[in-house]
Design an enzyme around this catalytic site. Structure first.
Site, PDB file in Angstrom:
ATOM      1  N   GLU A 249       0.150   8.003  -8.483  1.00  0.00           N
ATOM      2  CA  GLU A 249       1.509   6.779  -8.542  1.00  0.00           C
ATOM      3  C   GLU A 249       2.053   6.755  -9.986  1.00  0.00           C
ATOM      4  O   GLU A 249       2.609   6.240 -10.053  1.00  0.00           O
ATOM      5  CB  GLU A 249       0.029   6.004  -8.602  1.00  0.00           C
TER       6      GLU A 249
ATOM      7  N   HIS B 287     -10.660  -1.030  -1.517  1.00  0.00           N
ATOM      8  CA  HIS B 287      -9.430  -1.584  -0.936  1.00  0.00           C
ATOM      9  C   HIS B 287      -8.989  -2.603  -0.841  1.00  0.00           C
ATOM     10  O   HIS B 287      -8.502  -3.567   0.682  1.00  0.00           O
ATOM     11  CB  HIS B 287      -9.248  -0.874   0.376  1.00  0.00           C
TER      12      HIS B 287
END
Lengths: 446, 340
Positions: free
Chosen positions: A179, A248
């Site tokens: 990322e 998450h």
């Protein structure tokens, strides 16, 4: 000893699916691990494997059946007298005992007249996002999509379905799991005038790249005295999904909205998704688009006009009311609409504002509503501390304090990392009754 | 020249005839000298309190950017970290605009809003000027990505120090560049010290030019104190990138004479070490000697160059003090591009 085979959940948010195909028929012997059926959801086709060995004595749900709820008995093994066995599949999560919090879609009910975009059709948020990207990519060769699994896999949540086929591998590019590196790369490309769309598989992973988003994308225009803009979109699911635990299940609205140089939008309906994402792609600034996984599969009416687009920075009054203003964004708009329904039964008329844009914030629309209702409840999934509710409340203090007849009340997720256990997760997220209670308390009905 | 041990083995040996013309070397000398004198002046202005905050001088490393810039064509891009004044002057950005940015004035490249570490010029292909160590490597990869996307044959020079070379995103960028065959030249300016930490205390890699080897990125160690050697290596790298063969990595063995920033007393190395480098390896002195010995350039010719450079630098310093501070109306502009 026999067993029954249940419809499996193939993802944390799946509640139903289509039993597409049986690969075995009644009377067949099956071995453990053998594929016995195929199931389709709106995201993917998955194979169902047998857990136990035995003879398939009965098929209870014929192939081609749509909308089979998770945990429905779909077949019997050896007479089916034993305990129920859900067939596992990759990434199986046990189906929650009760539906995921706030997963019930509320029918969108537009109250304020917006520009009339003509005919609408029902589409999912997922389709709306895909259509928005496809439309902008057709219109502008500088727009491209990168991210993990966006191309060949068609998107981890199937948002980019069909885009690789239409636009080719140079404009729809799979990225390695890196990322920080690919976000910085996209920001650099945007400095030259290209218009990247960066998909984060979830916004939780954007933290790996947040330095490039804040320090490079959002600040360079200022640091360059206006020379070097960064026309880029960062998008992906944000906030809690269902049973995916602390790392998450986080809302980034407050994080990104804190920073000058960024715009932050968070769509609720399919129309929001399509109109806001198109606006984000066309915007010459970095725009964060906070989507919601649970909403992806939900359907809403969406204008079909080719030029349909929304303005970033404008909230929408989803339901008019006179007694209390409830401000929400993303999936919490569903809960606000349900709360308004319940409050109406109790004689309280709630106005529901869908923020759509978190930064810039449409304080004017909220203040106009508060001047009418004199009461404010904010609703968000994120943490309370320095959250969006705090900002909304403060802005109303600054602009409409004299119109408030009660202190504003926040309904938020609890100040805790998200627990995994189903019961605790439910308690950590805002609940419908809390919203109703908050509205009752600011209207002094409690 | 650097001590033998520092010269890469394959470059060692008898010096061959320099692959450079008199005009080219004279131009390189002038550009290196401009950076040197500019930085000395910036150091002075800093001492007088006219420049604030961080100020990282490039003195000693001039051959790297000047040699590399000689390999570029208009449209190619350059990006670097916070030690960026030399890079800007090498790309042809005006000394006035750079110095006025250092003093925080409206005449600066960023209208005084960026400072020493944050200047840009789209026109000259200079994309900053970045203050987060290593971040410019991902961004430079993005410049190269844009060239690849547009297939316009341009290359991106991505400079970073040996200190930054340990950042995770640098390795991510090497992988991405190799994966997509991006026309990116990664240039590690190894000046031996990441702030106060010597390279052998920071990096387990003993040959940084091979840091791209796992991804098949060709790498070379280059004597970064020799502008001719830099240019030769630069030409190889640029040719590789323009041919569509993907990224290239150059480790420039160089040295900064000053501290990490103006506020660094540089106690981590001896005065003798610095003195020795200055006396034996200085890029400007080397070029000067070569011009006179091999190209018949006279003292008088060089004096003309020195005078020209001195005048440019003095003019930039005057401008940087005369240019007003940005008006208060600048405070809240350039945050977002207004949507029409």
């Amino acid at each position: 000893m026999g067993a029954v085979i249940l419809m499996p959940a193939l993802s944390p948010t799946m509640t139903e699916g289509k039993l597409a195909r049986w690969l075995k028929k009644a009377g067949d012997k099956v071995k453990s691990g053998e594929v016995i059926a195929e199931i389709e959801t709106d995201k993917a086709t998955m194979e169902v494997e047998a857990v136990d060995e035995g003879v398939l004595t009965a098929i209870l749900v014929p192939e081609g059946t749509e909308n089979v709820a998770v945990n429905t008995m779909i077949a019997e093994l050896d007479g089916g007298t034993g305990g129920a066995k859900a067939a596992p599949a990759p990434m199986v999560a046990p189906a929650p005992a009760s539906p995921a919090p706030a997963s019930v879609p509320a029918a969108p009910r537009a109250a304020t007249p917006e520009k009339d975009w003509g005919p609408t059709k029902s589409m999912t948020v997922r389709e709306a996002l895909r259509d928005a990207m496809a439309a902008e990519m057709r219109a502008d060769a500088d727009v491209f999509l990168i991210g993990e699994e966006v191309a060949q896999y068609q998107g981890a949540y199937k948002i980019s379905q069909g885009l690789l086929e239409e636009f080719g591998p140079r404009r729809v590019m799979d990225m390695p799991i890196t990322e920080h590196g690919f976000t910085g790369m996209a920001v650099g490309a945007a400095f030259t005038g290209l218009k990247p769309i960066v998909e984060f598989m979830t916004f939780n992973f954007s933290m790996q790249a947040i330095d490039q988003i804040i320090n490079s994308a959002s600040k360079t225009l200022y640091m360059s005295g206006g020379q070097l803009g960064c026309p880029i979109v960062f998008r992906g699911p944000n906030g809690a999904a269902s049973r995916v635990a602390a790392q998450h299940s986080q809302c980034y609205a407050s994080w990104y909205a804190h920073c000058p140089g960024l715009k932050v939008v968070s769509p609720w309906s399919a129309a929001d998704a399509k109109g806001l994402l198109r606006a984000a792609i066309r915007d010459p600034n970095p725009v964060i688009v906070l989507e919601n996984e649970i909403l992806y599969g939900q359907s809403f009416e969406c204008p079909t006009a080719d030029d349909f687009i929304l303005e970033i920075g404008k909230a929408k009054v989803e339901r008019e009311g006179s007694d209390v203003t409830i401000v929400a964004f993303s999936i919490m708009v569903s809960m606000a609409m349900q709360a308004a329904e319940k409050l109406a039964e109790q004689g309280i008329s709630a106005e529901v504002i869908n923020l759509r844009s978190i930064r810039p914030l449409d304080t004017e629309t909220i203040a106009a509503s508060v001047r009418k209702t004199n009461r404010l409840v904010t609703l968000e999934e994120g943490w309370p501390y320095a959250g969006i509710g705090a900002e909304v409340a403060m802005q109303i203090m600054e602009t409409a304090f004299d119109h408030l007849d009660a202190p504003p009340v926040r309904v938020t997720g609890l100040d805790v990392p998200m627990p995994y256990a189903a019961n605790l997760e439910k308690l950590a997220l805002p609940r419908l009754e809390q919203v109703v209670e908050a509205a009752r308390s600011v209207t002094y009905r409690r | 020249m650097p001590q033998a041990a520092e010269i890469p083995a394959k470059r060692r040996g008898k010096a061959k005839a320099p692959a450079i013309s008199r005009d080219e070397l004279q131009r390189a000398y002038r550009d290196m000298l401009l950076i040197r004198r500019f930085e000395e002046k910036a150091g002075q202005l800093y001492g007088m309190g006219l420049i604030g905050g961080f100020c990282h001088l490039y003195i000693g490393q001039e051959a790297v950017v000047v040699g590399m810039q000689m390999c570029l064509k208009p449209g190619d891009q350059v990006i670097t970290s916070y030690r960026d004044h030399g890079h800007m002057l090498a790309t042809g950005m005006e000394a006035r605009g750079v110095m006025a940015e250092l003093t925080g004035r409206i005449g600066g490249y960023s209208k005084g809003k960026g400072g020493s570490m944050h200047m840009f010029s789209r026109e000259k292909g200079f994309y900053g000027g970045h203050g987060i160590v290593g971040a410019q490597v991902s961004l430079g990869n993005g410049l190269a990505f844009a060239n690849w996307y547009r297939q316009d044959g341009r290359v991106a020079l991505t400079y970073f120090g040996e200190g930054a070379s340990n950042q995770g995103q640098v390795f991510e960028s090497l992988n991405l560049a190799a994966l997509f065959k991006l026309p990116c030249i990664f240039i590690i300016e190894n000046n031996k010290y990441g702030m106060g930490t010597s390279v052998d205390r920071a990096s387990a890699s003993r040959d940084l030019s091979q840091n791209g080897a796992p991804w098949g990125i060709p790498g070379e160690q280059v004597n970064g104190m020799d502008v001719i050697a830099v240019r030769e290596a630069g030409e190889r790298a640029v040719a590789h990138c323009r041919a569509g063969k993907g990224p290239y990595l150059l480790e420039m063995k160089t040295y900064r004479y000053r501290g990490h920033s103006m506020s660094d007393p540089a106690k981590y190395r001896t005065r003798e070490e610095v003195q020795k480098m200055r006396e034996t390896s200085d890029c400007i002195e080397t070029a000067r000697k070569l011009l006179m010995d091999d190209f018949g350039v006279t003292e008088a010719d060089l004096k003309l160059i020195d005078d020209e450079v001195k005048a440019i630098v003095q003019d930039s310093a005057d401008f940087a003090q005369e240019s007003p501070e940005p008006p208060e109306s600048e405070l809240m502009t350039d945050i977002l591009v207004e949507v029409g």
